[in-house]
Design an enzyme around this catalytic site. Structure first.
Site, mmCIF file in Angstrom:
data_model
loop_
_atom_site.group_PDB
_atom_site.id
_atom_site.type_symbol
_atom_site.label_atom_id
_atom_site.label_comp_id
_atom_site.label_asym_id
_atom_site.label_seq_id
_atom_site.Cartn_x
_atom_site.Cartn_y
_atom_site.Cartn_z
ATOM 1 N N ASP A 130 3.368 3.634 4.347
ATOM 2 C CA ASP A 130 2.591 2.896 3.344
ATOM 3 C C ASP A 130 1.530 2.010 3.987
ATOM 4 O O ASP A 130 1.395 1.946 5.215
ATOM 5 C CB ASP A 130 3.572 2.076 2.476
ATOM 6 C CG ASP A 130 3.193 2.103 1.010
ATOM 7 O OD1 ASP A 130 1.994 2.216 0.707
ATOM 8 O OD2 ASP A 130 4.103 1.979 0.160
ATOM 9 N N ASP A 187 -0.684 4.160 -7.648
ATOM 10 C CA ASP A 187 0.596 4.769 -8.025
ATOM 11 C C ASP A 187 0.536 5.426 -9.409
ATOM 12 O O ASP A 187 -0.034 4.887 -10.356
ATOM 13 C CB ASP A 187 1.699 3.703 -8.043
ATOM 14 C CG ASP A 187 2.043 3.231 -6.641
ATOM 15 O OD1 ASP A 187 1.348 3.616 -5.677
ATOM 16 O OD2 ASP A 187 3.009 2.459 -6.518
HETATM 17 C C1 GAL Z 1 3.533 1.694 -2.956
HETATM 18 C C2 GAL Z 1 3.538 3.228 -2.906
HETATM 19 C C3 GAL Z 1 4.675 3.709 -3.784
HETATM 20 C C4 GAL Z 1 5.992 3.148 -3.249
HETATM 21 C C5 GAL Z 1 5.929 1.632 -3.153
HETATM 22 C C6 GAL Z 1 7.143 1.053 -2.452
HETATM 23 O O1 GAL Z 1 2.509 1.227 -2.148
HETATM 24 O O2 GAL Z 1 2.300 3.698 -3.361
HETATM 25 O O3 GAL Z 1 4.701 5.124 -3.805
HETATM 26 O O4 GAL Z 1 6.271 3.720 -2.005
HETATM 27 O O5 GAL Z 1 4.770 1.216 -2.451
HETATM 28 O O6 GAL Z 1 7.115 -0.341 -2.401
#
Ligand code: GAL
Length: 382
Positions: A130, A187
């Site tokens: 991430d 997301d």
């Molecule tokens: C976001 C990511 C999500 C998930 C989340 C976890 O940045 O896009 O898919 O992994 O973090 O905190």
């Protein structure tokens, strides 16, 4: 050292985040691994089982190592990976290029080589990486390159799934970083508007897809029906028609197919959508050609996607994003078929799995609101 060519077609699997958020443990993962096999998902091509954010303790140990949360994973992560492997699946885990993960757990910044070694020792096959809490002095490209290098040096083949959200022109440099997939949007949410917005925004990224590195349009919400525990994702749910369209779009646009629903309790329709062999074959076509879009005159909410396939066939997807049923019409000359040549297209319906004979000059199915029709076609004479 790296030995295998990974991600020669878009990766397929399951991830904990959309439905389970931070509320998962060893038992849920074991049960999900069982379900991936028993429900026919592994046989359909879904091979990675991935745990997302929130698997570790809030701090590293004195030696700087990541520590699995003992309440969630009393046997540690290696035991989970071993179980997953015993089912014939591959195991994925999550970290972040910043100092913390998006949910506030330790990130891999400046621990890249040690974390990669730890993941390799546990038997990890896939790392979702991430982009939160990144020091402003560090570019994202540098940090994804660094983790890619660490994984390649780890002694195990570990697929790098860059969760980069499409910033800093990621499509320009991500393939050369060594990563295998790259998230290019914010997301996804379990709602038609989110599916529509992501699909519409990703046409221009199609040319960056190809064996070895794919544009990741985010995890699937198929089959969630608004029931996920993640309040950011679960905002209402979709109809089966909309889930089917979502799946066909992600498949035709060469996105990784990472399931996000609770596969222990799938509806029959969810299972049918997710395991449809004719649609999966379009996504897993070995040539991994991108699709292109043909707009329909007079109705900007309808369009056709055309994807050349390695056996000489074409995938044709007729999509209707409008709120009423509509005829979606394709004149074959708009995809290059010369009228003077006198040939038509032989259609195979990817949802009913029926052969439909030859269509000449044009095809114009009526498509439900937020629906689609998808066909595998070959050029043919009467
Ligand atoms: C976001 C990511 C999500 C998930 C989340 C976890 O940045 O896009 O898919 O992994 O973090 O905190």
């Amino acid at each position: 050292m790296k030995t295998d060519m990974m991600a020669q077609t878009p990766p397929m699997g399951w991830n904990s985040w959309n439905t389970f958020f931070d509320q998962y443990d060893e038992k849920l993962i074991f049960d999900t691994a069982d379900a991936m096999v028993e429900q026919g998902l592994l046989a359909a091509g879904y091979e990675y089982l991935i745990i997302d954010d929130c698997w570790s303790m809030r701090e590293r140990d004195a030696a700087g190592k990541l520590v699995p949360n003992p309440e969630k994973f009393p046997g540690g992560i290696k035991a989970v990976a071993d179980y997953v492997h015993s089912k014939g699946l591959k195991f994925g885990i999550y970290s972040c290029c910043g100092v913390r993960t998006c949910a506030g757990y330790p990130g891999s910044f400046e621990h890249e080589f040690s974390d990669a070694a730890q993941f390799a020792g546990w038997g990890v096959d896939y790392l979702k990486y991430d982009n939160c809490y990144r020091p402003r002095t560090m570019t994202s490209s540098m940090l994804y390159r660094r983790m890619s290098m660490a994984l390649r040096q780890s002694g195990r083949d570990i697929l790098l799934a860059a969760c980069q959200w499409g910033t800093e022109d990621v499509h320009q440099w991500i393939r050369s970083s060594g990563a295998h997939t790259f998230r290019s949007t914010i997301d996804i949410q379990d709602a038609w508007k989110s599916i529509e917005a992501i699909a519409s925004s990703q046409m221009e990224n199609q040319c960056f897809n190809g064996p070895g590195c794919f544009n990741d349009m985010d995890m699937l919400v198929v089959g969630m029906y608004g029931k996920g525990l993640n309040p950011e994702t679960s905002i209402g749910g979709c109809s089966d028609e909309e889930y089917q369209t979502h799946f066909a779009l992600w498949a035709m646009m060469n996105s990784p197919l990472i399931i996000g629903c609770d596969i222990r309790n799938m509806s029959e329709k969810t299972k049918e959508i997710l395991t449809n062999p004719d649609i999966i074959a379009l996504n897993q076509d070995p040539e991994c050609r991108s699709c292109y879009r043909i707009d329909v005159y007079g109705n900007p909410d309808t369009f056709v996607l055309v994807k050349p396939l390695s056996d000489g066939n074409y995938a044709l997807g007729f999509f209707n994003f409008s709120d009423v049923a509509a005829k979606v019409s394709l004149d074959f000359w708009d995809m290059g078929l010369s009228c003077a040549f006198g040939q038509g297209m032989r259609f195979h319906d990817c949802f009913t799995h029926e052969d439909m004979g030859i269509q000449k000059e044009f095809f114009a199915p009526t498509v439900a609101s937020h629906g689609c029709r998808v066909y595998r076609c070959s050029i043919a004479e009467d």
